[in-house]
Design a protein around this motif. Structure first.
Motif, mmCIF file in Angstrom:
data_model
loop_
_atom_site.group_PDB
_atom_site.id
_atom_site.type_symbol
_atom_site.label_atom_id
_atom_site.label_comp_id
_atom_site.label_asym_id
_atom_site.label_seq_id
_atom_site.Cartn_x
_atom_site.Cartn_y
_atom_site.Cartn_z
ATOM 1 N N ASP A 166 0.830 -1.200 0.000
ATOM 2 C CA ASP A 166 0.000 0.000 0.000
ATOM 3 C C ASP A 166 0.872 1.260 0.000
ATOM 4 O OD1 ASP A 166 -1.713 2.102 0.481
ATOM 5 O OD2 ASP A 166 -2.957 0.984 1.914
ATOM 6 N N PRO A 167 0.790 2.040 -1.069
ATOM 7 C CA PRO A 167 1.643 3.236 -1.147
ATOM 8 C C PRO A 167 1.444 4.198 0.018
ATOM 9 C CG PRO A 167 0.044 3.188 -2.946
ATOM 10 C CD PRO A 167 -0.020 1.853 -2.282
ATOM 11 N N ARG A 168 0.252 4.190 0.607
ATOM 12 C CA ARG A 168 -0.015 5.102 1.716
ATOM 13 C C ARG A 168 0.738 4.707 2.987
ATOM 14 N NH1 ARG A 168 -6.109 4.691 -0.340
ATOM 15 N NH2 ARG A 168 -5.291 2.586 -0.572
ATOM 16 N N LEU A 169 1.150 3.452 3.038
ATOM 17 C CA LEU A 169 2.000 3.013 4.145
ATOM 18 C C LEU A 169 3.475 3.012 3.730
ATOM 19 C CD1 LEU A 169 2.553 1.799 6.930
ATOM 20 C CD2 LEU A 169 1.937 -0.452 6.019
ATOM 21 N N LYS B 88 -7.797 5.986 5.231
ATOM 22 C CA LYS B 88 -6.919 5.108 4.466
ATOM 23 C C LYS B 88 -5.444 5.473 4.611
ATOM 24 C CE LYS B 88 -10.294 3.732 1.041
ATOM 25 N NZ LYS B 88 -11.026 4.297 -0.083
ATOM 26 N N TYR B 89 -5.181 6.657 5.133
ATOM 27 C CA TYR B 89 -3.788 7.081 5.315
ATOM 28 C C TYR B 89 -3.286 6.800 6.730
ATOM 29 C CZ TYR B 89 -3.599 9.497 0.833
ATOM 30 O OH TYR B 89 -3.574 9.789 -0.496
ATOM 31 N N LYS C 7 -2.380 14.089 11.832
ATOM 32 C CA LYS C 7 -2.646 15.519 11.769
ATOM 33 C C LYS C 7 -2.931 15.973 10.330
ATOM 34 C CE LYS C 7 -0.390 19.697 13.145
ATOM 35 N NZ LYS C 7 0.928 20.256 13.415
ATOM 36 N N MET C 8 -2.134 15.415 9.410
ATOM 37 C CA MET C 8 -2.264 15.819 8.003
ATOM 38 C C MET C 8 -3.487 15.220 7.327
ATOM 39 S SD MET C 8 1.649 15.590 6.662
ATOM 40 C CE MET C 8 1.115 14.910 5.112
ATOM 41 N N CYS C 9 -3.730 13.961 7.583
ATOM 42 C CA CYS C 9 -4.771 13.252 6.840
ATOM 43 C C CYS C 9 -5.852 12.734 7.772
ATOM 44 C CB CYS C 9 -4.189 12.079 6.055
ATOM 45 S SG CYS C 9 -2.570 12.360 5.359
#
Lengths: 468, 257
Positions: free
Chosen positions: B82-85, B120-121, B113-115
């Protein structure tokens, strides 16, 4: 490299390619094991090469792969030199998040070689061996430095020497857990803690230098050179522990006593070093006038060996001899010339020194759990259990021992020694029984090292944890 | 070797452009097209960059992280990794390699904080640590990466146009939104950025380039690719790709288990 997928419960598939022999070392990072690579095409009597497997624990809770392991992997994956330890594989056990580095196995190291001469033989290391060891150490270091790598933790136990076989008597610089590429450090090098075991630590580090160079490794080489000559550490300072700063007054004092006091005239940047400035009273207060290095190493002041040594122990890091320069030194051009196998006798007919092999704790498995051996050592005394299993090759038939479910030490060790015998047979067939016998005899002493440490005869020789 | 690019693992691993753009089979099966594959890599390069701003690491760490990220997807699929990880974990690993370790819990904190709104992030420390090991494997334990920054400064000095430093440096930063670092030697990327910078700022560097004895065709090709990239994507340097462009692609990936 390694395939980390588990082949069974908690048992990664890559493990199948090794036969574990036992545990050979322990450090803050984890454990070191001796194993044999299983040959691709098994046949009776055929054995794969011995491999040292360094297992890293997770450094701290939640910190992932330890930075020490990362440094070793990153550097050793890029470099390739006869005098630098060879990383042959990396493995991961995803089940317990442990990381394993597999190296070519080296039977000896300078710490044990020096100790053997000091405590067992009571005789100096022959000049050919000293020179060959030093040359190879410099050769490996020159390679590292020309690739902008500072080792930062050179000491006798980190300098391995290959045992019998194709690479017999060849030095391998090991333990790159503190090594750094210094071309473009993001932070000042001193930021990640104080480095280098204090006895081999360069004076500029002891005085708090912020930016140091490959010259720190050369200082350590000088200390090691002297130790090879005298069998005693040159500057045995007592480490000041639990201090928030890295100031080691006693270590500096030991150095000053032997080399005389440094002066700003001879070492201009000395004046800028924090501890030199801050601690006038202690550091600048004493004045040792008469350098006595030649008396300690028993070398004539005009000899090339002494000249080289004193150039390595030059106070000013900018004037200190470099590895490349040292390799060109006159010392290496005079008889005896340095050779590829440092452990050969210097003259034909001279007796070869038989160094003890590494003690192997065959009761510990890759998980680091110790299996008690009810049939052997009911007291659970590791040393006792060891020497029993170590002597097995000569007593045991090739059958796995009853009561040792995890490690079939009998078969492994028999094969192991058979292979190394084959190794020396080519060199000196007549001596084999003697040599193996000698090796076996010296072994129990070595195993007792741990227990003896507190009451060793030389109180100045402090406990040193094996760092492999 | 650690300081010589020509003997380094980085040099030996340079790839042909076709190999870099190849969509892994598992992702193709999920209907991810080459253009979408590229979009995810651009988007995630931004993600890494923004996360890096939060935890305050140097440009070099970001560059190494993005290089790891892009290298991973020449070998592994986004469906499996998973690119988000992978993105934050690359930053985590790069920070260790570049000797400026960022704690995993700090990354987890800033990702939240950002997402925060997008589940999913969000990952736990444990996820990052597990992925760190998988990344080491996927990278085949080759961790030393060379970047155009150092050659850039040396070359600008040599050409006597250090006044272009800031501009050219920005161009180099933007090349990490592309796969150039996997394909060309870093000093060639630096040269391309100097070529663009001097053309746009009206500096005559023709004779300097001639004396360099490098293959100008390659330098010009890289320059064209960079200019094409600006032309094609017209990305907002602060925000990255618009959500409506990237979400449909990411939705093709399997949901977090």
């Amino acid at each position: 490299m390694g395939d980390g997928r588990a082949g069974g419960a908690n048992r990664p598939a890559w493990l199948q390619q090794y036969e574990l022999v036992g545990k050979i070392g322990e450090g803050t990072y984890g454990l070191v094991f001796l194993a044999r690579l299983k040959p691709a095409h098994p046949a009776p009597g055929r054995r794969g090469p011995p491999i040292a497997i360094k297992k890293f624990k997770q450094s701290k809770e939640g910190d992932g792969v330890s930075p020490t392991a990362i440094r070793e992997i990153m550097l050793l994956r890029e470099i390739n030199h006869e005098n630098v330890v060879k990383l042959v594989n990396v493995h991961i056990n995803h089940a317990d998040m442990s990381l394993y580095l597999a190296f070519d196995y080296a039977e000896h190291d300078l710490y044990e070689i020096i100790r053997h001469h000091r405590e067992k033989l009571n005789a100096p290391i022959n000049p050919y061996t000293v020179k060959s060891l030093l040359w190879q150490l410099l050769n490996g270091l020159n390679y590292l430095h020309s690739n902008w790598i500072i080792h930062r933790d050179l000491k006798p136990s980190n300098i391995l020497v290959m045992g019998e076989g194709e690479e017999h008597g060849i030095i391998k610089i090991a333990d790159f857990g503190l090594a750094r590429i210094y071309q473009a450090p993001l932070k000042a090098l001193c930021d990640n803690g104080v480095v280098v075991t204090i006895w081999y630590r360069a004076p500029e580090l002891l005085l708090g230098a912020k930016h140091y160079t490959s010259a720190v490794d050369m200082w350590a080489v000088g200390c090691i050179f002297a130790e090879l000559l005298t069998l005693k550490p040159l500057f045995q300072g007592v480490e000041a522990k639990n201090t928030p700063n890295p100031f080691q007054l006693d270590q500096l004092d030991k150095i000053f006593k032997v080399l005389g006091h440094p002066t700003v005239e001879k070492w201009p940047t000395l004046a800028n070093l924090p501890w030199w400035q801050n601690d006038q009273q202690h550091i600048q207060g004493h004045k040792y006038e008469n350098p006595g290095l030649h008396n300690i190493v028993h070398l004539p002041q005009k000899s090339p060996a002494f000249d080289l040594l004193s150039k390595m122990l030059e106070y000013d890091p900018r004037k200190r001899i470099t590895a490349a320069q040292a390799l060109e030194h006159e010392y290496f051009r005079m008889d005896p010339l340095p050779g590829r196998n440092a452990l050969l006798p210097s003259q034909p007919g001279e007796k070869i020194v038989q160094y003890p092999v590494r003690p192997v704790d065959t009761t510990t498995d890759f998980e680091g759990t110790t299996s008690l051996q009810p049939t052997q050592a009911p007291s659970g005394n590791a040393a006792q259990g060891q020497s029993v299993s170590r002597s097995m090759p000569r007593q045991m038939p090739q059958q796995p021992m009853v009561g040792m479910p995890r490690v079939a030490a009998g078969t492994n060790m028999a094969a192991f020694n058979a292979a190394s015998q084959a190794g020396i047979a080519g060199l000196n067939p007549g001596n084999i029984p003697m040599q193996r016998g000698a090796g076996g005899q010296s072994h129990p002493h070595q195993l007792r090292r741990k227990a003896d440490q507190g009451m060793m005869q030389n109180p100045g020789y402090p406990q040193q944890k094996r760092r492999f | 070797m650690a300081a010589n690019f020509w003997t380094s693992s980085h040099c030996k691993q340079l790839l042909d452009p076709e190999d870099v753009e190849l969509v892994p089979a598992a992702d193709r099966e999920r209907g991810i097209m080459p253009e979408e594959f590229r979009l995810v890599k651009i988007h995630m390069s931004f993600h890494i960059w923004r996360l890096a701003q939060q935890v305050k690491v140097r440009q070099r760490v970001i560059a190494t992280a993005v290089t790891y990220f892009r290298r991973v997807y020449t070998r592994k699929s986004m469906s499996e990794y998973d690119p988000r990880l992978v993105a934050p974990t690359c930053l985590y690993l790069a920070s260790k390699v570049e000797e400026s370790t960022v704690q995993a819990r700090l990354l987890v904190f800033y990702i939240k904080k950002m997402c925060g709104s997008d589940d999913k992030y969000r990952f736990e420390i444990k996820d990052i640590l597990e992925m760190e090991m998988k990344l080491l494997e996927a990278l085949d334990y080759y961790l030393v990466v060379f970047h155009p920054y150092r050659p850039l400064l040396q070359l600008l000095q040599d050409a006597g146009i250090t006044d272009l430093t800031q501009f050219a440096w920005g161009l180099v930063n933007d090349t990490y939104k592309m796969d150039l670092i996997l394909i060309y030697p870093p000093y060639m990327i630096a040269l391309a950025c100097i070529y663009i910078a001097s053309a746009l700022k009206d500096k005559d560097t023709t004779s300097w380039f001639e004396e360099l004895r490098v293959d100008m065709n390659i330098v010009k090709n890289i320059s064209m690719e960079i200019l094409d990239f600006y032309d094609t994507y017209k990305i907002d340097p602060q925000r990255g790709l618009p959500d409506d462009k990237i979400s449909p692609v990411l939705n093709k990936l399997p949901a977090k288990s």
